[in-house]
Design a protein around this motif. Structure first.
Motif, PDB file in Angstrom:
ATOM      1  N   ALA A 144       1.562  19.753  11.353  1.00  0.00           N
ATOM      2  CA  ALA A 144      -0.230  19.133  10.646  1.00  0.00           C
ATOM      3  C   ALA A 144      -0.579  19.799  11.191  1.00  0.00           C
ATOM      4  N   PHE A 145      -1.212  19.220  13.279  1.00  0.00           N
ATOM      5  CA  PHE A 145      -1.972  20.489  14.343  1.00  0.00           C
ATOM      6  C   PHE A 145      -1.898  21.642  13.540  1.00  0.00           C
ATOM      7  N   GLY A 146      -0.729  22.254  13.626  1.00  0.00           N
ATOM      8  CA  GLY A 146      -1.030  23.262  13.277  1.00  0.00           C
ATOM      9  C   GLY A 146      -1.177  24.323  12.584  1.00  0.00           C
ATOM     10  N   LEU A 147      -0.492  23.764  11.630  1.00  0.00           N
ATOM     11  CA  LEU A 147      -1.163  24.165  10.481  1.00  0.00           C
ATOM     12  C   LEU A 147      -2.651  24.252  10.496  1.00  0.00           C
ATOM     13  N   THR A 148      -3.331  22.911  10.514  1.00  0.00           N
ATOM     14  CA  THR A 148      -4.872  22.494  10.708  1.00  0.00           C
ATOM     15  C   THR A 148      -5.162  24.217  11.160  1.00  0.00           C
ATOM     16  N   GLY A 149      -5.031  24.175  11.873  1.00  0.00           N
ATOM     17  CA  GLY A 149      -5.569  25.533  13.516  1.00  0.00           C
ATOM     18  C   GLY A 149      -5.150  26.519  13.074  1.00  0.00           C
ATOM     19  N   ASP A 150      -4.184  26.926  11.980  1.00  0.00           N
ATOM     20  CA  ASP A 150      -4.249  27.889  11.081  1.00  0.00           C
ATOM     21  C   ASP A 150      -5.272  27.385   9.945  1.00  0.00           C
ATOM     22  N   LEU A 151      -5.182  27.490   9.336  1.00  0.00           N
ATOM     23  CA  LEU A 151      -6.099  27.567   8.794  1.00  0.00           C
ATOM     24  C   LEU A 151      -8.091  27.438   8.409  1.00  0.00           C
ATOM     25  N   VAL A 152      -8.320  27.327  10.475  1.00  0.00           N
ATOM     26  CA  VAL A 152     -10.197  26.995  10.422  1.00  0.00           C
ATOM     27  C   VAL A 152     -10.216  27.447  11.774  1.00  0.00           C
ATOM     28  N   PRO A 153     -10.940  28.294  11.802  1.00  0.00           N
ATOM     29  CA  PRO A 153     -11.098  28.941  13.208  1.00  0.00           C
ATOM     30  C   PRO A 153     -11.247  27.585  13.974  1.00  0.00           C
ATOM     31  N   THR A 154     -11.486  28.701  15.189  1.00  0.00           N
ATOM     32  CA  THR A 154     -11.619  28.093  16.743  1.00  0.00           C
ATOM     33  C   THR A 154     -12.826  26.722  16.738  1.00  0.00           C
ATOM     34  N   ASN A 202      -7.466  17.832   3.957  1.00  0.00           N
ATOM     35  CA  ASN A 202      -6.893  15.739   2.485  1.00  0.00           C
ATOM     36  C   ASN A 202      -5.544  15.545   2.909  1.00  0.00           C
ATOM     37  N   ILE A 203      -4.810  16.860   2.335  1.00  0.00           N
ATOM     38  CA  ILE A 203      -3.860  16.547   2.265  1.00  0.00           C
ATOM     39  C   ILE A 203      -2.283  16.516   3.275  1.00  0.00           C
ATOM     40  N   ILE A 204      -3.189  17.817   4.538  1.00  0.00           N
ATOM     41  CA  ILE A 204      -2.293  17.310   5.230  1.00  0.00           C
ATOM     42  C   ILE A 204      -2.953  16.130   6.515  1.00  0.00           C
ATOM     43  N   ALA A 205      -4.169  15.350   6.113  1.00  0.00           N
ATOM     44  CA  ALA A 205      -4.480  14.030   7.012  1.00  0.00           C
ATOM     45  C   ALA A 205      -2.954  13.152   6.450  1.00  0.00           C
ATOM     46  N   VAL A 206      -2.475  13.018   4.669  1.00  0.00           N
ATOM     47  CA  VAL A 206      -1.488  11.628   4.348  1.00  0.00           C
ATOM     48  C   VAL A 206      -0.335  12.214   5.218  1.00  0.00           C
ATOM     49  N   THR A 207       0.120  13.413   5.823  1.00  0.00           N
ATOM     50  CA  THR A 207       1.569  13.390   6.017  1.00  0.00           C
ATOM     51  C   THR A 207       0.780  12.746   7.779  1.00  0.00           C
ATOM     52  N   THR A 208      -0.228  12.966   8.256  1.00  0.00           N
ATOM     53  CA  THR A 208      -0.269  12.350   9.855  1.00  0.00           C
ATOM     54  C   THR A 208      -1.025  10.687   9.540  1.00  0.00           C
ATOM     55  N   PHE A 209      -0.919   9.870   8.769  1.00  0.00           N
ATOM     56  CA  PHE A 209      -1.008   9.267   7.743  1.00  0.00           C
ATOM     57  C   PHE A 209       0.373   8.238   8.357  1.00  0.00           C
ATOM     58  N   ALA A 210       1.101   8.638   7.396  1.00  0.00           N
ATOM     59  CA  ALA A 210       2.136   8.749   7.122  1.00  0.00           C
ATOM     60  C   ALA A 210       3.270   8.780   8.405  1.00  0.00           C
TER      61      ALA A 210
END
Length: 391
Positions: free
Chosen positions: A112-122, A6-14
């Motif tokens: 932000a997408f790179g950070l999401t990729g680090d946190l979530v498996p394929t 949700n926090i990562i999504a705020v950065t893409t929103f901004a």
């Protein structure tokens, strides 16, 4: 869904708020500074070009020094750059502010997408990326539509002033959110040698050539069209700045529909089915827009086009995120570099095509290119990601 997403999504929103906000009011900018609409459209082109050029640098910086730190710093820069633009006393000063916005946005959206990729498996990544993408789509939706409305009341300077204030608030909110989530102090821990090895791994992967070429063509054909939407509608007699904003915002709304439906579509159609289907849908909408219907019909076409675009683009993002897991930010930054280079070249190509062969042939050519792209990409991306499941 992981709460930190949700926090990562705020950065893409901004970031997305700033990327589309000027396009509905470009005729107002042109009139204020005494330049042509085509010249004013260069503000969109320079944003995209700057965004693209800084990607290899910012991707490497994110892998080396930490993605959260870079994202927060760039949000602060976004706010400052928009405020400078609101106070611009010349077109050149406004142009420079858009260069700064492009640099700042380049350190938020793809990272932000790179950070999401680090946190979530394929196996869960395409759905997770779609959730983060929803933040960007909401930003595009509000950025385009609200910019048109604000432009009617406060002018284009009011649009940038409001954006600057929102970015300041967003940077504080993201800093607090990352700190509570325990990620603000994380560092990349990547050395120059491993960074070099990561780029070598990316470029040796056969999927890289397909993904990067595909997103370049996407940016050129689809996003390159947006700066001309207001001019097309003006030719039809629609002079309100809010209407192009609504039409462009409909594209983002289509992207939101994609984020809400992707977890159900993947099991039914698969990644390749989404790629081909999205290309077919986009090609048909180019034909509709080329016919020049009323703005209400064009808004519906842009909505459908947005769904098709993200069905194709979201699938390409998943392949790009797995090109080199140890240098994921670098891979996704190269992905963004190619995409925004296409977006930067797009207005130039469209301007040349519309001036020399006309609107209809230019849009039909774009439709053909997108259709061929979807079919070829689905055929060549042979290393299919693991089966996707909902989060």
């Amino acid at each position: 869904m992981l709460p930190i997403l949700n926090i990562i999504a705020v950065t893409t929103f901004a970031s997305a708020l700033s990327s589309r906000a000027l396009e509905p009011v470009l005729p107002l900018v042109a009139g204020d500074f005494g330049v042509t609409v085509a010249t004013a459209a260069s503000l969109s082109a320079v944003f995209a070009l700057t965004f693209a050029i800084v990607q290899p640098i910012l991707g490497a910086a994110a892998d080396m020094f930490g993605k959260p730190r870079l994202m927060i710093a760039c949000l602060v820069l976004l706010g400052a750059a928009n405020i400078v633009g609101a106070m611009a006393t010349s077109f050149e000063m406004l142009f420079l502010s858009r260069v700064l916005v492009g640099i700042a946005a380049g350190g938020t959206f793809p990272i932000a997408f790179g950070l999401t990729g680090d946190l979530v498996p394929t196996a869960q990544r395409q759905v997770a990326l779609s959730r983060v993408l929803a933040g960007a789509m909401t930003g595009n939706l509000l950025g385009s539509s609200a910019a048109g409305v604000i432009g009617d009341f406060l002018g284009w300077r009011g649009v940038l002033a409001v954006l600057g204030a929102i970015m300041v608030v967003a940077s504080v909110a993201v800093f607090i959110g990352f700190r509570r989530g325990g990620v603000t102090s994380s560092s990349g821990g990547v050395s120059f040698k491993s960074l070099k090895d990561g780029y070598r791994t990316i470029l040796r992967n056969p999927n890289a050539r397909v993904c990067f070429t595909a997103v370049f063509i996407e940016g050129l054909c689809v996003l390159g069209l947006f700066p001309f939407v207001a001019a097309f509608l003006f030719e039809l007699g629609e002079t309100r700045a809010s209407i192009p904003g609504v039409v462009i915002a409909a594209f983002a709304l289509g992207g939101l529909f994609y984020t809400m439906s992707v977890s159900r579509m993947l099991p039914r159609f698969g990644v390749r089915g989404l790629m081909v289907g999205g290309a077919v849908v986009m090609a048909l909408q180019f034909v509709v827009i080329a016919l020049g219907p009323r703005w209400e019909i064009q808004a519906i076409s842009f909505l459908i086009m947005g769904w098709g675009f993200y069905s194709l683009h979201g699938s390409l993002q998943v392949f790009s995120s797995d090109l080199a897991p140890e240098a994921r930010a670098s891979a996704l930054s190269l992905h963004a570099f190619c995409f925004f280079m296409g977006q930067a070249v797009g207005p130039i190509v469209y301007g040349f095509g519309i001036s020399h062969v006309g609107k209809m042939p230019t849009l039909i050519l774009s439709a053909t290119a997108i259709l061929v792209l979807g079919i070829v990409a689905a055929r060549l991306l042979h290393q299919k990601p693991a089966e996707m499941v909902d989060i």
